[in-house]
Scaffold this active site. Structure first.
Site, PDB file in Angstrom:
ATOM      1  N   SER A  38       0.798  -1.236   0.000  1.00 18.52           N
ATOM      2  CA  SER A  38       0.000   0.000   0.000  1.00 18.52           C
ATOM      3  C   SER A  38       0.829   1.286   0.000  1.00 18.52           C
ATOM      4  CB  SER A  38      -0.929   0.013   1.210  1.00 18.52           C
ATOM      5  OG  SER A  38      -0.181  -0.100   2.409  1.00 18.52           O
TER       6      SER A  38
ATOM      7  N   ASP B 217      -3.956   7.677   8.297  1.00 20.15           N
ATOM      8  CA  ASP B 217      -4.787   6.742   9.063  1.00 20.15           C
ATOM      9  C   ASP B 217      -3.875   6.076  10.092  1.00 20.15           C
ATOM     10  OD1 ASP B 217      -3.404   4.790   7.605  1.00 20.15           O
ATOM     11  OD2 ASP B 217      -5.066   4.406   6.226  1.00 20.15           O
TER      12      ASP B 217
ATOM     13  N   HIS C 293      -0.829   4.534   7.534  1.00 20.70           N
ATOM     14  CA  HIS C 293      -0.210   5.183   6.367  1.00 20.70           C
ATOM     15  C   HIS C 293       0.051   6.663   6.592  1.00 20.70           C
ATOM     16  CE1 HIS C 293      -2.616   1.737   4.806  1.00 20.70           C
ATOM     17  NE2 HIS C 293      -1.472   1.487   4.203  1.00 20.70           N
TER      18      HIS C 293
END
Ligand SMILES: *[C@@H]1O[C@H](CO)[C@@H](O)[C@H](O)[C@H]1NC(C)=O
Ligand SMILES: *[C@@H]1O[C@H](CO)[C@@H](O)[C@H](O)[C@H]1NC(C)=O
Ligand SMILES: *[C@@H]1O[C@H](CO)[C@@H](O)[C@H](O)[C@H]1NC(C)=O
Length: 356
Positions: free
Chosen positions: A41, A331, A334
């Site tokens: 990610s 978040d 991340h």
């Protein structure tokens, strides 16, 4: 000194309107015509959008600060490092996701992204959340190479692959998700054995990339995973300190990965496989946030603050902080685009010369 660069230099001419200004200076007569990303990610630009997985974020508040405020599947409020690196190298503004997209010829020749949020070196990691494993990503890469050959021919394809920069960013999810939360893995391996598995798998993956034509490869080490907000909540005690066992696992993996790179470099002629130390600059950012204008490091901008155990923001219940630029994390897992920019600019400056 800035120099313009663009994909068309591959074919020997440059239309000025399609060039963006590189922020870093490359050596004279050197070019990086394309950027190609693999991993998780940190660099995924939307490959999970059509997958049936919990590891996706193509909904608000993701993309809040992206062009047009759209949620593209990038795991942040704005751009992710794959985009920022493409931008810094003067290749293009955004690195498009390869999966499920109709890409233009121009996008193909300047590089694409195969990364899939939730993936890792351990094949179990992508299975846990039904996302693209590194082998799946290689299959898409083969498909991409075929398309490139049809588009620009064999020679130019080889040139793009040999001179392009490859990003490999994985390992965080192996440690954070698979090892520490999956009983079966913990019973089967201790941390030294598990980090061996990760480093061996990384080495196999890099050999495959080399076989397929990649030469310049930036291999990112793991960040201080214990300092991610989710890990502070899970294992950082009442004060939500950085969780040391996670950080130690990251450091051990980094040591092994870096040693692997030193040894495979010699067995792959013409390769430039460079270990990128993310751990130390990231830890510095977390320990000295004010140095870079950040205020909050121990919780994400979106989520429910200290109580947030979920890694991703929720479209319905998450609240979002008033100023995400003052947060290192978007978040619970991340970084924000601004934190990514600070890190990427340090890393590009430090490592770019090693690819020539
Ligand atoms: C760069 O290319 C030009 C034109 O081919 C050549 O004259 C020059 O010597 C090259 N510079 C370097 C450092 O190789
Ligand atoms: C492709 O590259 C090879 C080696 O660099 C060269 O000999 C050959 O002429 C090239 N072919 C084409 C069609 O450009
Ligand atoms: C948001 O935070 C950044 C970084 O701390 C700061 O420079 C900026 O002034 C803040 N903006 C507002 C509107 O408070």
């Amino acid at each position: 000194m800035k120099r313009p660069s663009c994909y068309l230099s591959v074919v020997g001419s440059c239309l000025l309107f399609s060039c963006i200004q590189a922020l870093v200076k490359l050596p004279e007569n050197e070019t990086i015509p394309a950027l190609i990303a693999f991993g998780d990610s940190i660099v995924d630009t939307g490959n999970n959008n059509d997958l049936r997985t919990i590891s996706k974020c193509d909904f608000p508040p993701y993309g809040k600060d992206f062009q047009g405020g759209v949620a593209t599947g990038r795991f942040s409020n704005g751009k992710v490092p794959a985009d920022i690196i493409a931008e810094e190298l003067g290749i293009k503004e955004l690195l498009p996701a390869y999966v499920g997209q109709a890409l233009s010829s121009r996008d193909l020749v300047t590089g694409v992204c195969f990364a899939s949020g939730g993936s890792g070196y351990d094949p179990m990691t992508s299975k846990l959340v039904s996302v693209l494993s590194l082998s799946d990503q290689i299959e898409y890469f083969k498909d991409y190479i075929m398309k490139l050959k049809l588009l620009v021919g064999e020679n130019k394809t080889n040139f793009i692959l040999a001179k392009g920069l490859f990003l490999v960013v994985a390992g965080s999810d192996d440690i954070a998700n698979t090892y520490f939360t999956l009983r079966a893995r913990k019973l089967q391996y201790d941390i030294p054995a598990y980090t061996d598995l990760m480093a061996n798998s990384a080495s196999d993956f890099l050999n495959e990339l080399y076989e397929l034509g990649a030469r310049r490869v930036a291999v990112f080490g793991a960040p201080p995973i214990g300092c991610l907000p989710a890990q502070r909540t899970l294992a950082g005690g009442n004060a939500r300190e950085c969780a040391e066992n996670f950080n130690q696992a990251s450091q051990l993996f980094n040591k092994k990965l870096s040693a692997k790179l030193d040894s495979i470099k010699n067995s792959l002629p013409g390769s430039r496989m460079v270990f990128i130390d993310v751990y130390n600059p990231f830890l510095d950012l977390i320990q000295n946030p004010k140095k870079h204008g950040f205020e909050v490091v121990n919780e994400g901008c979106c989520g429910t603050g200290n109580l947030e155990v979920a890694v991703l923001c929720n479209a319905w219940t998450s609240t979002t902080c008033s100023n995400d630029s003052s947060h290192v994390f978007w978040d619970s897992y991340h970084p924000t685009e601004r934190a990514y920019r600070v890190l990427v600019s340090l890393l590009v400056g430090k490592y770019v010369d090693k690819f020539f």
